[in-house]
Scaffold this motif. Structure first.
Motif, PDB file in Angstrom:
ATOM      1  N   SER A 140       8.713   0.048   3.633  1.00  0.00           N
ATOM      2  CA  SER A 140       7.475  -0.707   3.471  1.00  0.00           C
ATOM      3  C   SER A 140       6.286   0.195   3.739  1.00  0.00           C
ATOM      4  O   SER A 140       6.320   1.025   4.652  1.00  0.00           O
ATOM      5  CB  SER A 140       7.451  -1.898   4.429  1.00  0.00           C
ATOM      6  N   THR A 141       5.237   0.040   2.951  1.00  0.00           N
ATOM      7  CA  THR A 141       4.026   0.834   3.170  1.00  0.00           C
ATOM      8  C   THR A 141       3.298   0.382   4.429  1.00  0.00           C
ATOM      9  O   THR A 141       2.570   1.163   5.043  1.00  0.00           O
ATOM     10  CB  THR A 141       3.070   0.720   1.964  1.00  0.00           C
ATOM     11  N   SER A 142       3.483  -0.865   4.830  1.00  0.00           N
ATOM     12  CA  SER A 142       2.852  -1.365   6.052  1.00  0.00           C
ATOM     13  C   SER A 142       3.716  -1.024   7.259  1.00  0.00           C
ATOM     14  O   SER A 142       4.904  -0.708   7.123  1.00  0.00           O
ATOM     15  CB  SER A 142       2.651  -2.882   5.972  1.00  0.00           C
ATOM     16  N   MET A 143       3.130  -1.089   8.452  1.00  0.00           N
ATOM     17  CA  MET A 143       3.893  -0.843   9.682  1.00  0.00           C
ATOM     18  C   MET A 143       4.541  -2.159  10.114  1.00  0.00           C
ATOM     19  O   MET A 143       4.093  -2.836  11.021  1.00  0.00           O
ATOM     20  CB  MET A 143       2.989  -0.253  10.765  1.00  0.00           C
ATOM     21  N   LYS A 144       5.588  -2.479   9.419  1.00  0.00           N
ATOM     22  CA  LYS A 144       6.294  -3.755   9.573  1.00  0.00           C
ATOM     23  C   LYS A 144       7.401  -3.630  10.606  1.00  0.00           C
ATOM     24  O   LYS A 144       8.108  -2.625  10.653  1.00  0.00           O
ATOM     25  CB  LYS A 144       6.875  -4.154   8.212  1.00  0.00           C
ATOM     26  N   GLN A 160       8.397  10.687  -2.783  1.00  0.00           N
ATOM     27  CA  GLN A 160       7.100  10.396  -2.166  1.00  0.00           C
ATOM     28  C   GLN A 160       7.259   9.429  -0.993  1.00  0.00           C
ATOM     29  O   GLN A 160       6.497   8.470  -0.823  1.00  0.00           O
ATOM     30  CB  GLN A 160       6.119   9.829  -3.194  1.00  0.00           C
ATOM     31  N   GLU A 161       8.225   9.707  -0.146  1.00  0.00           N
ATOM     32  CA  GLU A 161       8.538   8.818   0.967  1.00  0.00           C
ATOM     33  C   GLU A 161       7.486   8.832   2.067  1.00  0.00           C
ATOM     34  O   GLU A 161       7.431   7.924   2.897  1.00  0.00           O
ATOM     35  CB  GLU A 161       9.892   9.190   1.572  1.00  0.00           C
ATOM     36  N   GLU A 162       6.645   9.866   2.076  1.00  0.00           N
ATOM     37  CA  GLU A 162       5.684  10.003   3.167  1.00  0.00           C
ATOM     38  C   GLU A 162       4.703   8.842   3.242  1.00  0.00           C
ATOM     39  O   GLU A 162       4.096   8.591   4.276  1.00  0.00           O
ATOM     40  CB  GLU A 162       4.921  11.324   3.041  1.00  0.00           C
ATOM     41  N   LYS A 163       4.521   8.112   2.147  1.00  0.00           N
ATOM     42  CA  LYS A 163       3.552   7.004   2.151  1.00  0.00           C
ATOM     43  C   LYS A 163       4.157   5.709   2.697  1.00  0.00           C
ATOM     44  O   LYS A 163       3.456   4.714   2.846  1.00  0.00           O
ATOM     45  CB  LYS A 163       3.001   6.771   0.755  1.00  0.00           C
ATOM     46  N   TYR A 164       5.450   5.719   3.014  1.00  0.00           N
ATOM     47  CA  TYR A 164       6.104   4.526   3.540  1.00  0.00           C
ATOM     48  C   TYR A 164       6.247   4.638   5.056  1.00  0.00           C
ATOM     49  O   TYR A 164       6.713   5.649   5.569  1.00  0.00           O
ATOM     50  CB  TYR A 164       7.472   4.333   2.891  1.00  0.00           C
ATOM     51  N   ASN A 165       5.823   3.611   5.751  1.00  0.00           N
ATOM     52  CA  ASN A 165       5.849   3.622   7.211  1.00  0.00           C
ATOM     53  C   ASN A 165       7.145   3.042   7.771  1.00  0.00           C
ATOM     54  O   ASN A 165       7.927   3.739   8.387  1.00  0.00           O
ATOM     55  CB  ASN A 165       4.646   2.848   7.766  1.00  0.00           C
ATOM     56  N   SER A 166       7.348   1.752   7.545  1.00  0.00           N
ATOM     57  CA  SER A 166       8.498   1.070   8.141  1.00  0.00           C
ATOM     58  C   SER A 166       9.767   1.296   7.335  1.00  0.00           C
ATOM     59  O   SER A 166       9.728   1.472   6.119  1.00  0.00           O
ATOM     60  CB  SER A 166       8.220  -0.433   8.243  1.00  0.00           C
ATOM     61  N   MET A 167      10.897   1.266   8.041  1.00  0.00           N
ATOM     62  CA  MET A 167      12.176   1.508   7.383  1.00  0.00           C
ATOM     63  C   MET A 167      13.285   0.752   8.104  1.00  0.00           C
ATOM     64  O   MET A 167      13.342   0.717   9.337  1.00  0.00           O
ATOM     65  CB  MET A 167      12.496   3.005   7.380  1.00  0.00           C
ATOM     66  N   LEU A 168      14.155   0.123   7.335  1.00  0.00           N
ATOM     67  CA  LEU A 168      15.381  -0.463   7.854  1.00  0.00           C
ATOM     68  C   LEU A 168      16.532   0.135   7.064  1.00  0.00           C
ATOM     69  O   LEU A 168      16.556   0.073   5.840  1.00  0.00           O
ATOM     70  CB  LEU A 168      15.382  -1.986   7.696  1.00  0.00           C
ATOM     71  N   THR A 215      12.231  -8.176  -3.368  1.00  0.00           N
ATOM     72  CA  THR A 215      11.361  -9.322  -3.661  1.00  0.00           C
ATOM     73  C   THR A 215      11.438 -10.365  -2.560  1.00  0.00           C
ATOM     74  O   THR A 215      10.411 -10.902  -2.125  1.00  0.00           O
ATOM     75  CB  THR A 215      11.757  -9.955  -5.008  1.00  0.00           C
ATOM     76  N   GLN A 216      12.661 -10.648  -2.091  1.00  0.00           N
ATOM     77  CA  GLN A 216      12.843 -11.678  -1.066  1.00  0.00           C
ATOM     78  C   GLN A 216      12.170 -11.291   0.249  1.00  0.00           C
ATOM     79  O   GLN A 216      11.499 -12.109   0.879  1.00  0.00           O
ATOM     80  CB  GLN A 216      14.328 -11.906  -0.834  1.00  0.00           C
ATOM     81  N   LEU A 217      12.334 -10.035   0.681  1.00  0.00           N
ATOM     82  CA  LEU A 217      11.796  -9.607   1.969  1.00  0.00           C
ATOM     83  C   LEU A 217      10.400  -8.995   1.848  1.00  0.00           C
ATOM     84  O   LEU A 217       9.836  -8.542   2.843  1.00  0.00           O
ATOM     85  CB  LEU A 217      12.750  -8.613   2.634  1.00  0.00           C
ATOM     86  N   LYS A 218       9.880  -8.959   0.627  1.00  0.00           N
ATOM     87  CA  LYS A 218       8.508  -8.478   0.384  1.00  0.00           C
ATOM     88  C   LYS A 218       8.299  -7.063   0.933  1.00  0.00           C
ATOM     89  O   LYS A 218       7.362  -6.776   1.671  1.00  0.00           O
ATOM     90  CB  LYS A 218       7.487  -9.446   0.993  1.00  0.00           C
ATOM     91  N   VAL A 219       9.221  -6.166   0.560  1.00  0.00           N
ATOM     92  CA  VAL A 219       9.087  -4.753   0.913  1.00  0.00           C
ATOM     93  C   VAL A 219       8.843  -3.946  -0.352  1.00  0.00           C
ATOM     94  O   VAL A 219       9.097  -4.405  -1.466  1.00  0.00           O
ATOM     95  CB  VAL A 219      10.356  -4.233   1.638  1.00  0.00           C
ATOM     96  N   SER A 220       8.330  -2.746  -0.166  1.00  0.00           N
ATOM     97  CA  SER A 220       7.962  -1.906  -1.303  1.00  0.00           C
ATOM     98  C   SER A 220       9.184  -1.336  -2.015  1.00  0.00           C
ATOM     99  O   SER A 220       9.180  -1.194  -3.244  1.00  0.00           O
ATOM    100  CB  SER A 220       7.056  -0.758  -0.831  1.00  0.00           C
ATOM    101  N   VAL A 221      10.208  -0.995  -1.234  1.00  0.00           N
ATOM    102  CA  VAL A 221      11.366  -0.286  -1.794  1.00  0.00           C
ATOM    103  C   VAL A 221      12.661  -0.830  -1.208  1.00  0.00           C
ATOM    104  O   VAL A 221      12.734  -1.121  -0.010  1.00  0.00           O
ATOM    105  CB  VAL A 221      11.280   1.232  -1.501  1.00  0.00           C
ATOM    106  N   CYS A 222      13.658  -0.967  -2.055  1.00  0.00           N
ATOM    107  CA  CYS A 222      15.031  -1.201  -1.607  1.00  0.00           C
ATOM    108  C   CYS A 222      15.917  -0.224  -2.366  1.00  0.00           C
ATOM    109  O   CYS A 222      15.904  -0.200  -3.605  1.00  0.00           O
ATOM    110  CB  CYS A 222      15.476  -2.638  -1.874  1.00  0.00           C
ATOM    111  N   LEU A 251      12.842   1.009  12.074  1.00  0.00           N
ATOM    112  CA  LEU A 251      11.713   1.789  12.579  1.00  0.00           C
ATOM    113  C   LEU A 251      10.400   1.277  12.007  1.00  0.00           C
ATOM    114  O   LEU A 251      10.311   0.953  10.819  1.00  0.00           O
ATOM    115  CB  LEU A 251      11.872   3.268  12.198  1.00  0.00           C
ATOM    116  N   THR A 252       9.385   1.190  12.858  1.00  0.00           N
ATOM    117  CA  THR A 252       8.052   0.796  12.417  1.00  0.00           C
ATOM    118  C   THR A 252       7.283   1.992  11.869  1.00  0.00           C
ATOM    119  O   THR A 252       6.525   1.866  10.909  1.00  0.00           O
ATOM    120  CB  THR A 252       7.266   0.158  13.577  1.00  0.00           C
TER     121      THR A 252
END
Length: 242
Positions: free
Chosen positions: A204-208, A178-186, A108-115, A162-163
């Motif tokens: 994140s689903t976006s290329m963040k 269903q990880e294929e729909k997520y672009n960015s990853m930390l 919620t804080q970093l506004k990402v799809s998954v943690c 990674l973006t």
């Protein structure tokens, strides 16, 4: 940057030794040791101060004031999140509940799809908590050390940002997530100087592009998770009274 702190047991000044770009190990002659999170790049009291990173940049005086207010609000919320997570860590809640709430607050804080938080179990990384993925997979997804990006982070004890994660040769997808729909990853290790205890992942689903501030924030979260795990291990072994 030299960190000065006094021992919580005897009050003597402790020696500091940098472990990596984000952590410093504090040791005392009495034998007490502790880890502090402090990045080499941040020299202000507020670790979220040195970069704002707002777009678009507004040229008007009124616009600049809005940006300043937005930045102050973001820093305020990050500090509140850390305080809330610190209280969770020191609470008597069971570890699964603590990790689940931490994952939710971070996403919620970093506004990402998954943690997601993975912990070591019998030599493998096991999904221990998630916000964004199906919770039914908690305890069922297992990753070997060195396997995929998460396993690589655990093996090397170095974070990976990674973006376009799926294009990285180390990437391994779990179809059930269903990880294929997520672009960015930390992906950040949960570790001390001797051992790795787990990994925390953001998707994140976006290329963040994750900023230095965000990576630093996650490094603090990783250390708080480490504290939570160690504390509950001590309680379980009878060395600490809950």
């Amino acid at each position: 940057m030299q960190l000065v702190a006094r021992c919580r047991k005897c009050g003597r000044v402790m020696k500091s030794e940098r472990v990596d770009n984000y952590r410093v190990k504090m040791t005392c002659s009495c034998g007490f040791s502790d880890f502090r999170t402090i990045t080499e790049k941040v020299k202000t009291v507020n670790p979220f101060y040195h970069k704002a990173g707002f777009t678009p940049f507004l040229e008007s005086e009124k616009g600049k004031m809005v940006l300043t207010m937005q930045k102050a609000n973001r820093e305020h919320l990050e500090i509140i999140s850390l305080e809330e997570i610190s209280m969770l860590v020191s609470s008597d809640f069971d570890l699964p509940l603590v990790l689940r709430r931490v994952a939710e607050k971070v996403a919620t804080q970093l506004k990402v799809s998954v943690c997601s938080i993975y912990l070591m179990e019998e030599g493998d990384l096991v999904l221990a908590a998630t916000y964004g993925f199906d919770v039914s997979f908690v305890g069922k997804i297992r990753i070997k050390i060195g396997e995929g990006i998460t396993g690589t982070v655990a093996r090397d004890r170095q974070h990976i940002s990674l973006t376009r994660a799926s294009q990285d040769p180390r990437y391994k997808s779990f179809s059930e997530l269903q990880e294929e729909k997520y672009n960015s990853m930390l992906s950040f290790p949960i570790a001390d100087k001797q051992d790795v205890y787990g990994v925390i992942n953001l998707n994140s689903t976006s290329m963040k592009t994750f900023t230095d501030d965000e990576i630093y924030f996650i490094s603090i979260i990783a250390n708080l998770i480490l504290t939570a795990v160690k504390l509950r291990q001590k309680v379980a072994s009878g060395n600490v009274t809950p």
